[in-house]
Design a protein around this motif. Structure first.
Motif, short mmCIF file in Angstrom:
data_model
loop_
_atom_site.label_atom_id
_atom_site.label_comp_id
_atom_site.label_asym_id
_atom_site.label_seq_id
_atom_site.Cartn_x
_atom_site.Cartn_y
_atom_site.Cartn_z
N ASP A 31 83.40 65.00 44.36
CA ASP A 31 82.43 66.71 44.02
C ASP A 31 82.11 66.55 45.63
N PRO A 65 84.39 61.26 48.04
CA PRO A 65 83.36 62.02 46.00
C PRO A 65 84.39 63.33 45.92
N CYS A 84 86.15 52.11 42.13
CA CYS A 84 85.70 52.67 40.91
C CYS A 84 87.60 53.47 40.19
N SER A 123 84.75 62.66 31.13
CA SER A 123 84.09 62.33 32.50
C SER A 123 82.51 63.13 32.03
N GLU A 124 82.17 63.45 30.94
CA GLU A 124 80.74 62.77 30.77
C GLU A 124 79.90 61.72 30.23
N PRO A 173 79.93 56.85 33.83
CA PRO A 173 79.20 56.69 34.64
C PRO A 173 78.85 56.83 35.91
N GLU A 174 77.79 57.54 37.20
CA GLU A 174 78.73 58.56 38.42
C GLU A 174 79.46 56.74 39.14
N ASP A 175 78.87 55.85 39.07
CA ASP A 175 79.32 54.85 39.57
C ASP A 175 80.48 53.94 38.88
N ARG A 233 83.57 59.03 42.29
CA ARG A 233 82.52 59.51 43.22
C ARG A 233 82.57 58.57 43.90
N THR A 234 83.36 56.98 43.36
CA THR A 234 82.63 55.81 44.39
C THR A 234 84.28 55.02 45.02
#
Length: 552
Positions: free
Chosen positions: A246, A244, A402, A370-371, A374-376, A398-399
């Motif tokens: 982050d 990820p 993706c 970026s906002e 979604p995280e995935d 982060r995944t």
């Protein structure tokens, strides 16, 4: 078991055996039996693409997003020639894409009689962009040759393949045999070489890991190894998401950033996993040697030493190698904290300089995108200015699986790659496109609309091929050659094909449009008109485009 099957029914069942839930293609007189058999079996859904090249790119996006086999079905002759670019891209990206194509009846094959869609050199043509191509001559060869092609594609470093099916064999009856399949061939890990790599890692206190696209299936193992050693991880563009972005140890896709050179030079050992160090246009990475001793792990021994010589070369599956290294290094000391801090500071400096170069408008665009992701969520980039300077490094991933872009350097695959990724993953997929490349496959908007795909399609509209225009300005004394295309109304185009969309001319409007896209029941296109914004890195629109009217 059914007494007999047609050749087409054999293929439909093979797709089910390989858990292929979707295929992409265009129906034709030379593949109608395949489409009928697939729909009658009901396991695999056919996605109606609007062009065979786009179908092959979509199969590629599906394969990259899922790790499964991606399949495109084309007609013989002109339909198959259209797949070549997609197979070329899949080969660059080490992606398992299978093209299944028709062919003339066997009694006409090789006769040069001008049979409709006759393509007697189709197999050697496909062999230039696929690792294995087969063409059965009897109905009982259809299943075994399908298995042989897929096994080859899945062995070692993944590659595309193709299967040519004469139309009479699609209709022909065959008695199904036992589903023996063909075993996938994987190299036996070289444990002696892996032991040498472990010894060198154990003896060092300043270690870095580079993860490429071949490491995507080993994300958990590489993260565990990195945390055990406290070793920072850099990724290639294709390796994004292995860790990820982050995560405190992830340095992202900054390996080839000059701002990282000084800190990286302090490394004693570089462990590269699943990368062939692809050489870029400016060939910087062919002249920049990974710091310290290079330990290169790859499932394809043929990539060892191609770009950088290594002191230890290990042919192995990435996950297996990382897992065994972690076991061998269980008692190893953690990385030098000062070295790690220096790398983190260098990465932050590199990112700060990139953000500064973006200028205020694109910094705000980066934040908005970026906002909205979604995280995935999946981020698919075409090769365009906004990808080079913004999305390839500055929008966090982060995944695993993706993040994707055209590895071959092509422009245009972005939209169909995104179609395949959205279908395969079922998740919101953001596509970053330039207006020039978008026109290559704009008709795939109709495919996205037909299946109500969860896609947010962002077109950075600067009236042409922006990056080439910038290069021409710097290299040819300011002369611009054939890079100005005019401003199209892509939102109107999208609506004409059943997609919602709008044009925005400032960042506030973009934020609102992104929120609308996130809530949409299907695809949403955002045409970002760059004429009123400050462009990246001092780029400027030619005077004739800056005040040009929108063409609908």
């Amino acid at each position: 078991m059914q007494d007999s099957l047609t050749g087409a029914e054999v293929i439909a069942r093979k797709l089910q055996e390989h858990d292929v839930r979707h295929v992409f293609g265009i129906v034709s007189i030379h593949n109608m039996p395949l489409f009928d058999a697939i729909n009658r079996l009901g396991f695999t859904q056919i996605i109606d693409s609007r062009h065979e090249c786009a179908a092959t790119h979509s199969a590629d996006g599906y394969a990259r997003a899922t790790g499964k086999l991606g399949v495109a079905i084309a007609s013989t002759g002109p339909g198959t020639t259209n797949t070549v670019t997609g197979l070329y891209e899949a080969g660059y990206a080490s992606s398992r894409v299978l093209v299944i194509t028709g062919q003339a009846e066997l009694r006409y094959y090789g006769k040069g009689a001008g049979y409709v869609h006759e393509a007697e050199n189709q197999v050697p043509m496909l062999a230039t962009v696929a690792r294995r191509v087969e063409s059965p001559r009897t109905a009982d060869q259809v299943g075994p040759l399908f298995d042989a092609v897929v096994a080859d594609m899945s062995s070692g470093r993944w590659q595309p393949g193709a299967l040519e099916l004469p139309i009479d064999l699609q209709y022909a009856q065959v008695t199904p045999g036992a589903a023996a399949g063909v075993p996938v061939s994987q190299p036996v890990i070289d444990r002696a070489a892996l032991g040498k790599a472990a010894d060198k890692l154990a003896a060092a206190s300043r270690r870095v890991i580079i993860a490429g696209g071949g490491a995507l299936g080993a994300a958990a193992e590489i993260q565990a190894l990195a945390e055990q050693l406290d070793a920072p991880v850099l990724t290639t563009a294709n390796g994004r998401g292995v860790l990820p972005e982050d995560h405190e140890l992830c340095l992202g896709n900054f390996f080839f950033s000059p701002d990282m050179d000084g800190a990286l030079a302090q490394a004693e050992v570089t462990l590269a996993i699943g990368t062939r160090f692809q050489v870029g246009v400016q060939a910087r990475n062919s002249g920049f040697v990974p710091p310290g001793e290079l330990l290169h792990i790859d499932i394809d021994a043929g990539v060892h030493g191609l770009v950088h010589p290594a002191s230890v070369e290990v042919q192995a599956d990435a996950a297996e190698a990382a897992r065994e290294l972690a076991q061998a290094l269980a008692a190893s000391d953690r990385n030098d904290a000062q070295f790690n801090a220096g790398l983190r500071a260098a990465r932050e400096q590199a990112e700060a300089k990139m953000l500064e170069r973006l200028g205020p408008d694109f910094r705000a665009i980066r934040a908005a995108l970026s906002e909205a992701l979604p995280e995935d969520g999946l981020l698919v980039r075409d090769n365009t200015v906004a990808a080079y300077f913004l999305a390839n490094q500055l929008i966090p991933i982060r995944t695993p699986r993706c993040s994707m872009s055209p590895t071959s350097g092509a422009i245009g695959p972005g939209l169909p790659l995104g179609v395949g990724a959205a279908i395969g993953s079922g998740r919101r997929t953001m596509v970053i496109h330039g207006d020039g490349g978008f026109m290559f496959h704009a008709t795939e908007l109709a495919t996205a609309a037909q299946y109500k795909l969860p896609m947010t399609i962002c077109i950075f509209n600067d009236g042409g091929y922006g990056i080439l225009r910038f290069l021409q300005t710097n290299q040819f004394e300011g002369r611009i050659n054939e890079t100005n295309l005019g401003f199209m109304d892509f939102a109107a185009m999208a609506r004409s094909m059943g997609c919602d969309g709008e044009r925005v001319a400032n960042v506030d409007a973009l934020r609102t449009a992104l929120a609308t896209a996130q809530a949409a029941d299907g695809p949403y296109l955002i045409d970002i008109d760059l004429r009123g914004m400050e462009l990246i890195g001092g780029m400027q629109l030619p005077d004739e485009l800056a005040d040009a009217a929108l063409t609908s």
